[in-house]
Design an enzyme around this catalytic site. Structure first.
Site, PDB file in Angstrom:
ATOM      1  N   GLY A 139       0.868  -1.177   0.000  1.00 56.28           N
ATOM      2  CA  GLY A 139       0.000   0.000   0.000  1.00 56.28           C
ATOM      3  C   GLY A 139       0.898   1.219   0.000  1.00 56.28           C
ATOM      4  N   GLU A 140       0.687   2.095   0.941  1.00 56.74           N
ATOM      5  CA  GLU A 140       1.506   3.308   1.040  1.00 56.74           C
ATOM      6  C   GLU A 140       1.952   3.444   2.498  1.00 56.74           C
ATOM      7  OE1 GLU A 140       2.837   5.392  -1.188  1.00 56.74           O
ATOM      8  OE2 GLU A 140       3.708   6.174   0.643  1.00 56.74           O
ATOM      9  N   SER A 141       3.262   3.275   2.706  1.00 58.46           N
ATOM     10  CA  SER A 141       3.740   3.184   4.084  1.00 58.46           C
ATOM     11  C   SER A 141       3.490   4.467   4.883  1.00 58.46           C
ATOM     12  CB  SER A 141       5.223   2.824   4.105  1.00 58.46           C
ATOM     13  OG  SER A 141       5.971   3.735   3.334  1.00 58.46           O
ATOM     14  N   HIS A 184       5.161  -8.635  -4.267  1.00 61.96           N
ATOM     15  CA  HIS A 184       3.758  -8.885  -3.895  1.00 61.96           C
ATOM     16  C   HIS A 184       3.325 -10.295  -4.288  1.00 61.96           C
ATOM     17  CE1 HIS A 184       2.464  -4.684  -3.077  1.00 61.96           C
ATOM     18  NE2 HIS A 184       3.424  -4.382  -3.922  1.00 61.96           N
ATOM     19  N   GLU A 236       0.926 -11.895  -3.227  1.00 61.66           N
ATOM     20  CA  GLU A 236      -0.543 -12.002  -3.160  1.00 61.66           C
ATOM     21  C   GLU A 236      -1.214 -11.714  -4.499  1.00 61.66           C
ATOM     22  OE1 GLU A 236       1.307  -9.667  -1.953  1.00 61.66           O
ATOM     23  OE2 GLU A 236       0.396  -7.709  -2.281  1.00 61.66           O
ATOM     24  N   ILE A 238       6.018  -3.326  -7.233  1.00 64.73           N
ATOM     25  CA  ILE A 238       5.227  -2.136  -7.587  1.00 64.73           C
ATOM     26  C   ILE A 238       5.685  -0.975  -6.706  1.00 64.73           C
ATOM     27  CG2 ILE A 238       2.910  -1.168  -7.806  1.00 64.73           C
ATOM     28  CD1 ILE A 238       1.919  -4.191  -7.774  1.00 64.73           C
ATOM     29  N   ARG A 239       6.371  -0.024  -7.291  1.00 63.33           N
ATOM     30  CA  ARG A 239       6.986   1.084  -6.531  1.00 63.33           C
ATOM     31  C   ARG A 239       7.609   0.532  -5.238  1.00 63.33           C
ATOM     32  NH1 ARG A 239       4.125   4.893  -4.586  1.00 63.33           N
ATOM     33  NH2 ARG A 239       2.173   3.754  -4.588  1.00 63.33           N
ATOM     34  N   ARG A 266      12.792   3.405   0.018  1.00 63.12           N
ATOM     35  CA  ARG A 266      11.468   3.418  -0.638  1.00 63.12           C
ATOM     36  C   ARG A 266      11.612   3.719  -2.119  1.00 63.12           C
ATOM     37  NH1 ARG A 266       8.063   7.755   1.140  1.00 63.12           N
ATOM     38  NH2 ARG A 266       6.307   6.694   0.183  1.00 63.12           N
ATOM     39  N   CYS A 304       6.171  -5.366   0.557  1.00 64.02           N
ATOM     40  CA  CYS A 304       6.323  -4.024  -0.028  1.00 64.02           C
ATOM     41  C   CYS A 304       6.174  -2.939   1.049  1.00 64.02           C
ATOM     42  CB  CYS A 304       5.356  -3.853  -1.187  1.00 64.02           C
ATOM     43  SG  CYS A 304       5.904  -2.585  -2.328  1.00 64.02           S
TER      44      CYS A 304
END
Ligand code: GLN
Length: 207
Positions: A53-55, A185, A187, A144-145, A114, A85
């Site tokens: 997600g976004e840490s 990822h 998942e 992903i990023r 990051r 991630c």
């Protein structure tokens, strides 16, 4: 253990990110998935996944939901955890290229960077051998990023490194005791081996 099924209860931190995919992967790996957004839910799980997600957002929401200190306490007590991630970033002891106010959980002795694969490159895929998990049958890894690990402490086992392209040699999967993290990822690919491995870690802990 849950009395009804006998399978380990594996939580997925459900504040933000790709929670549903992890819940489905946990179920497919034979454990009981539990979405964790409240203190009581955290108290009820045998192990926890912190999703991608976004840490920086996750860090803020941990404060809003009053979960930051309870989660740190459970990690200190040895609860098994797996971060993918953004989850890897959250578990790290040091983060490069983040916001100064971003909090992290300090459960792995690693320094992560990051968005390390480059800001132009949103995503990157490669086949990886992951120690103890892939056994000669590499897995497709989707980044992903994603962060990579720039420093791994002495007690950290390096499980995987990128073997091709500009990121060649970079560490992307680690384990320290009961804490596991991947930059990628699993998942999203339908390959359940990382989740099965983590469910095995949780099961071993509660035996
Ligand atoms: N770049 C994100 C962060 O810094 C991580 C991306 C992801 O989890 N897919 O938190």
């Amino acid at each position: 253990m849950t009395a009804d099924t006998g399978s380990p209860r594996v939580g997925v931190l459900a504040l933000q990110g790709d929670v549903r995919e992890h819940l489905a992967a946990v179920a497919a790996a034979g454990a009981t998935p539990i979405s964790v957004r409240r203190r009581e839910e955290l108290d009820a799980v045998d192990g926890l996944i912190i999703p991608g997600g976004e840490s920086t957002t996750m860090s803020r929401l941990l404060g809003v939901f009053d979960l930051y200190e309870p989660l740190r306490a459970r990690l200190r007590d040895g609860m098994p955890a797996y971060g993918s991630c953004a989850g890897m970033i959250m578990l790290a002891s040091e983060i490069l290229d983040t916001r100064p106010d971003a909090r992290h959980l300090d459960a792995l002795d690693i320094t992560v960077r990051r968005n390390a694969f480059g800001r132009q490159v949103e995503s990157f895929e490669t086949d990886l051998e992951v120690d103890g998990i892939t056994d000669g049958h590499p897995m497709r890894a989707v980044f992903i990023r994603a962060p990579w690990v720039e420093r791994a402490g002495e007690r950290v086992e390096v499980l995987a490194r990128v073997t091709e392209g500009p990121a060649e040699g970079r560490i992307v999967a680690v384990r320290q005791g009961d804490v596991l993290a991947t930059s990628f990822h699993p998942e999203v690919t339908g390959d359940r081996r990382v989740h099965e491995y983590f469910v095995g870690m949780v099961a071993a802990k509660i035996e």
